[in-house]
Design a protein around this motif. Structure first.
Motif, PDB file in Angstrom:
ATOM      1  N   THR A 107       8.317 -10.629   8.241  1.00  0.00           N
ATOM      2  CA  THR A 107       8.804  -9.525   9.070  1.00  0.00           C
ATOM      3  C   THR A 107       8.262  -8.178   8.600  1.00  0.00           C
ATOM      4  O   THR A 107       8.176  -7.242   9.391  1.00  0.00           O
ATOM      5  N   GLY A 108       7.949  -8.066   7.311  1.00  0.00           N
ATOM      6  CA  GLY A 108       7.509  -6.798   6.733  1.00  0.00           C
ATOM      7  C   GLY A 108       8.649  -5.891   6.321  1.00  0.00           C
ATOM      8  O   GLY A 108       8.412  -4.811   5.759  1.00  0.00           O
ATOM      9  N   ASN A 109       9.890  -6.310   6.539  1.00  0.00           N
ATOM     10  CA  ASN A 109      11.028  -5.434   6.272  1.00  0.00           C
ATOM     11  C   ASN A 109      11.176  -5.097   4.793  1.00  0.00           C
ATOM     12  O   ASN A 109      11.433  -3.944   4.430  1.00  0.00           O
ATOM     13  N   THR A 125       1.185  -6.808  12.667  1.00  0.00           N
ATOM     14  CA  THR A 125       0.304  -6.392  11.577  1.00  0.00           C
ATOM     15  C   THR A 125      -0.447  -5.120  11.959  1.00  0.00           C
ATOM     16  O   THR A 125      -0.573  -4.187  11.151  1.00  0.00           O
ATOM     17  N   ALA A 126      -0.942  -5.064  13.193  1.00  0.00           N
ATOM     18  CA  ALA A 126      -1.673  -3.875  13.653  1.00  0.00           C
ATOM     19  C   ALA A 126      -0.777  -2.644  13.720  1.00  0.00           C
ATOM     20  O   ALA A 126      -1.271  -1.509  13.628  1.00  0.00           O
ATOM     21  N   ARG A 160       4.457   2.035  11.774  1.00  0.00           N
ATOM     22  CA  ARG A 160       5.807   1.716  11.314  1.00  0.00           C
ATOM     23  C   ARG A 160       6.114   2.355   9.965  1.00  0.00           C
ATOM     24  O   ARG A 160       7.202   2.897   9.745  1.00  0.00           O
ATOM     25  N   PHE A 161       5.164   2.311   9.019  1.00  0.00           N
ATOM     26  CA  PHE A 161       5.369   2.853   7.671  1.00  0.00           C
ATOM     27  C   PHE A 161       5.200   4.368   7.637  1.00  0.00           C
ATOM     28  O   PHE A 161       5.680   5.027   6.720  1.00  0.00           O
ATOM     29  N   LEU A 213      -3.547  -4.870   5.011  1.00  0.00           N
ATOM     30  CA  LEU A 213      -2.942  -6.125   4.556  1.00  0.00           C
ATOM     31  C   LEU A 213      -4.034  -7.149   4.300  1.00  0.00           C
ATOM     32  O   LEU A 213      -4.938  -7.314   5.117  1.00  0.00           O
ATOM     33  N   GLY A 214      -3.941  -7.836   3.172  1.00  0.00           N
ATOM     34  CA  GLY A 214      -4.845  -8.941   2.856  1.00  0.00           C
ATOM     35  C   GLY A 214      -4.061 -10.204   2.625  1.00  0.00           C
ATOM     36  O   GLY A 214      -3.083 -10.204   1.862  1.00  0.00           O
TER      37      GLY A 214
END
Length: 388
Positions: free
Chosen positions: A162-164, A197-198, A203-204, A210-211
């Protein structure tokens, strides 16, 4: 692009793989969490946590992820996520140092334990069985200066779904140091999907890259499974859990030393057709990898993995489960997966906490030897294990 549909005891998982540097079956398997928040697990076969892994394969993963870190303004701060990705993050940091000698960088790992008197910042890993995470501020002047003047973060976890948690940690670090300009996320698998991801930079609120060794997207439909409800975190800010500040919680600007003397001693005791498990404990993972890698260089048939607080069902990529008390003294269940008594000719348990009943129980279950790491090279074997 490949599609995988998996019927778990906890629900239905659908995973689409868009790209992978390795065959998926060599990279991961599927498991079911005993967790009401998230019923599935992408169980890594290259991490050295829930699955036995050759140290040389772990090194390959570390170097692959380190090579994907883009050129960014320094200093860089690498932060590994507790507990699962601590060893991964430290390995990626050390691989990056080897490729960039002389460049300023700092390694830290988050923790679920308070160590010493250093201030901590807290953030949440919401889907985790133990959601509270802490980042200690370095006690040393040089390490503190690197953190406070860093211009880029490299955040390392075994997977991004999720990236949260990444965002929560990045936000906490930027509150501490508003001068951070870039963030790079390093993961073995990224299953957020291409659109999410894009959108990371937006968002940040700053450039994010990201790798990952494999990428794609997933969906999960929970079933009727009822989790056991076991507690996985009992944080007491005044409790000394025996965790050591010297292995990454207070920050490191260098690679850990390899325990070469211990490896030479143990290698001489391993027969030519004998197999070896080097077992880390909880958050203490990277030292076991370094010992395993040294034994592998001596010609030993060795794999590395670690105990964990994560409850996982015996199903799918988990064929065996051992439960025992935690050696940090929280009074919660810990687990070891895919290991059976008698499976290995030698089991070497690496731990940072003082010898205690939980470690004696684990050693007795596995007919193992205990090695207490007071520092990277000051290691004491616990010679007296009570007979049960």
């Amino acid at each position: 692009m490949t599609l995988h549909r998996v019927a778990l005891p906890t629900g239905a998982l659908e995973l689409t793989i868009d790209a992978s540097d390795f065959p998926l079956e060599a990279l991961m398997g599927f498991a079911a969490r005993d967790n009401a928040k998230r019923g599935f697990l992408f169980l890594s076969k290259v991490l050295g946590k829930h699955w036995p892994v050759k140290p040389s394969l772990m090194t390959t993963i570390h170097e692959t992820l380190a090579a994907a870190v883009p050129a960014m303004p320094g200093p860089l701060v690498f932060i590994a996520m507790a507990e699962t990705a601590i060893g991964l993050g430290q390995g990626v940091f050390e691989a990056w140092l080897r490729a960039h000698p002389g460049q300023d960088a700092l390694f830290l790992h988050t923790s679920r334990y308070r160590v010493g008197d250093a201030p901590i910042i807290e953030f949440q890993e919401a889907h985790s069985h133990a959601p509270r995470q802490f980042l200690h501020l370095p006690a040393g002047d040089a390490e503190r200066a690197l953190l406070m003047h860093a211009r880029a973060l490299v955040l390392v976890d075994d997977e991004a779904s999720t990236g949260n948690t990444f965002q929560n940690l990045a936000d906490a670090c930027r509150t501490l140091n508003p001068g951070i300009e870039r963030v790079h996320l390093a993961t073995i698998t990224n299953f957020m999907g291409a659109d999410a991801t894009a959108a990371l930079s937006e968002r940040f609120g700053l450039p994010v890259t990201l790798g990952a060794s494999a990428s794609g997207r997933y969906s999960f439909a929970p079933g009727q499974f009822t989790p056991s409800g076991g507690e996985a975190q009992r944080f007491d800010p005044d409790a000394d859990r025996g965790a050591n500040a010297g292995f990454g919680r207070y920050g490191l600007q260098r690679a850990l030393e390899t325990p070469e003397a211990l490896a030479s001693l143990l290698a001489a005791q391993i027969g030519p057709r004998e197999n070896v498990l080097v077992l880390g404990t909880g958050e203490f993972m990277h030292a076991s990898y370094l010992l395993g890698a040294a034994l592998e260089r001596h010609g030993a048939d060795v794999v590395v993995q670690s105990t964990t607080r994560s409850p996982i069902l015996t199903w799918g990529a988990v064929s065996a489960t051992l439960s025992f008390p935690d050696n940090y003294g929280e009074g919660i269940a810990n687990f070891l997966y895919n290991v059976r008594r008698g499976q290995y000719d030698h089991v070497f348990i690496c731990h940072e906490t003082a010898p205690n009943a939980a470690l004696f129980q684990l050693a007795g279950e596995l007919d193992a030897r205990l090695f207490h790491f007071l520092t990277e090279t000051h290691i004491e074997e616990v010679s007296e294990i009570p007979v049960r």
